[in-house]
Design an enzyme around this catalytic site. Sequence first.
Site, PDB file in Angstrom:
ATOM      1  N   GLU A  46       0.824  -1.206   0.000  1.00 62.47           N
ATOM      2  CA  GLU A  46       0.000   0.000   0.000  1.00 62.47           C
ATOM      3  C   GLU A  46       0.864   1.264   0.000  1.00 62.47           C
ATOM      4  O   GLU A  46       0.521   2.250  -0.648  1.00 62.47           O
ATOM      5  CB  GLU A  46      -0.951   0.011   1.209  1.00 62.47           C
ATOM      6  CG  GLU A  46      -2.092  -0.995   1.102  1.00 62.47           C
ATOM      7  CD  GLU A  46      -3.002  -0.737  -0.100  1.00 62.47           C
ATOM      8  OE1 GLU A  46      -3.030   0.381  -0.622  1.00 62.47           O
ATOM      9  OE2 GLU A  46      -3.683  -1.688  -0.528  1.00 62.47           O
ATOM     10  N   TYR A 129      -6.254   6.339   4.675  1.00 62.75           N
ATOM     11  CA  TYR A 129      -6.413   5.342   3.621  1.00 62.75           C
ATOM     12  C   TYR A 129      -5.583   4.087   3.936  1.00 62.75           C
ATOM     13  O   TYR A 129      -6.092   2.954   3.884  1.00 62.75           O
ATOM     14  CB  TYR A 129      -5.990   5.929   2.254  1.00 62.75           C
ATOM     15  CG  TYR A 129      -5.820   4.849   1.244  1.00 62.75           C
ATOM     16  CD1 TYR A 129      -6.922   4.298   0.609  1.00 62.75           C
ATOM     17  CD2 TYR A 129      -4.556   4.311   0.969  1.00 62.75           C
ATOM     18  CE1 TYR A 129      -6.788   3.250  -0.273  1.00 62.75           C
ATOM     19  CE2 TYR A 129      -4.412   3.258   0.089  1.00 62.75           C
ATOM     20  CZ  TYR A 129      -5.525   2.735  -0.527  1.00 62.75           C
ATOM     21  OH  TYR A 129      -5.392   1.684  -1.388  1.00 62.75           O
ATOM     22  N   ASP A 147      -9.580   5.901  -1.737  1.00 62.03           N
ATOM     23  CA  ASP A 147      -8.545   6.519  -2.579  1.00 62.03           C
ATOM     24  C   ASP A 147      -9.208   7.116  -3.822  1.00 62.03           C
ATOM     25  O   ASP A 147     -10.444   7.164  -3.920  1.00 62.03           O
ATOM     26  CB  ASP A 147      -7.461   5.493  -2.948  1.00 62.03           C
ATOM     27  CG  ASP A 147      -7.982   4.415  -3.894  1.00 62.03           C
ATOM     28  OD1 ASP A 147      -9.208   4.371  -4.151  1.00 62.03           O
ATOM     29  OD2 ASP A 147      -7.162   3.620  -4.386  1.00 62.03           O
TER      30      ASP A 147
END
Length: 381
Positions: A46, A129, A147
């Site tokens: 991520e 996020y 996102d």
Amino acid sequence: MRSVPQLPNADILPQIPVPLLKWYHSHARLLPWREKPSPYRVWISEIMLQQTRVAAVMPYFERFLEALPDVSALAACEDDHLMKLWQGLGYYNRARNLKKAAQVIMDQHAGRIPDDFDVLLSLPGIGRYTAAAISSIAYGHPHPAVDGNVLRVITRLTLYAEDILRESTKRTVEMSLRAIYPPHAGGDMNQALMELGATVCLPNGLPHCARCPLQLLCLAFENSCTGQFPQKQPPKKRRIEKLTILLIEQDGNFALQKRPDQGLLASLWEFPHWEGTMKKDELLFWCRQENLHAKQINKLPASRHIFTHLEWHMCGWHIRLQSCDNFQIQETAASDTSFLTSACWASPQEIAQNYSIPSAFQTYLSLLPSLCNTVDTSQGK
Ligand code: SF4
């Protein structure tokens, strides 16, 4: 305090999970971080995927995991090695924050990546996020990870016309999704929405609505206005900086210097450069000032690099110095010049193996091997 605006047409949302999850389970791309999604693998992927395309991340992910297979290895990694592993991905603060967070996890969480959203949020480099992505994908908690892909899908589905760059817009979408996430499918819901945004509900007015599992629900499709969503402020114009990059070579080694430890591309290695565009006579004057004995100077191709708020427009010069047999650069450097006291010297092979040079300099980096092989036109003169 400003209140969080309501999502229009939110009654559509509870109808999303069934068709979306069904589609995801038969259409998800096989990505390396989706195999065995341990908290560490999810976290690293991520962070790498922030502002970087999937295709660009793929070659880095496995190499990074091989070199640093767990939190303790990451926490103990030398900075230069870490930067080298990250070289080419850009936004190097992501790597620095990964290491800082790994050290906190070792010190305060016995090496276990937390599953709690708020605890994750307190770690360096982890925003809402990423905390939601780790907490949902690795631990199954129903935290929506919002996102750009997710915002695009949801704003089109519901005709939500707020600026998606505003924090309040993201919060509205996050809260609205939170209400409809199935309790044990948070990770799949997040990945399914991201996948839909990345492969079907594409940006710039080009969604593949005919292939979309949510077409029957989508108000933008129904009203033929997909191109109007999402809405966002036009980006500010980037500042342009002109630079002259100097590939200073002596006996097959090139001068490098380290950037300052704060600011853009902090602590990475770079070629010496000048602000502005340097002409050959200015370069010759500078060489004399710096006590550099140039025997050959050649112009290099121009190059550009685009950062988020800045563009570098670069020109370059290759400066071949007299051989060490004739000119002891280190001794001269230490006593006589300010530039050379901060420079170090390395061959193209050593640079490739040991020095993290930002991709902004890729054009010049790629020239090094061929420059070493260029004929010395001064020989015999
Ligand atoms: Fe996006 Fe089209 Fe699907 Fe609507 S129907 S969510 S615009 S791909």
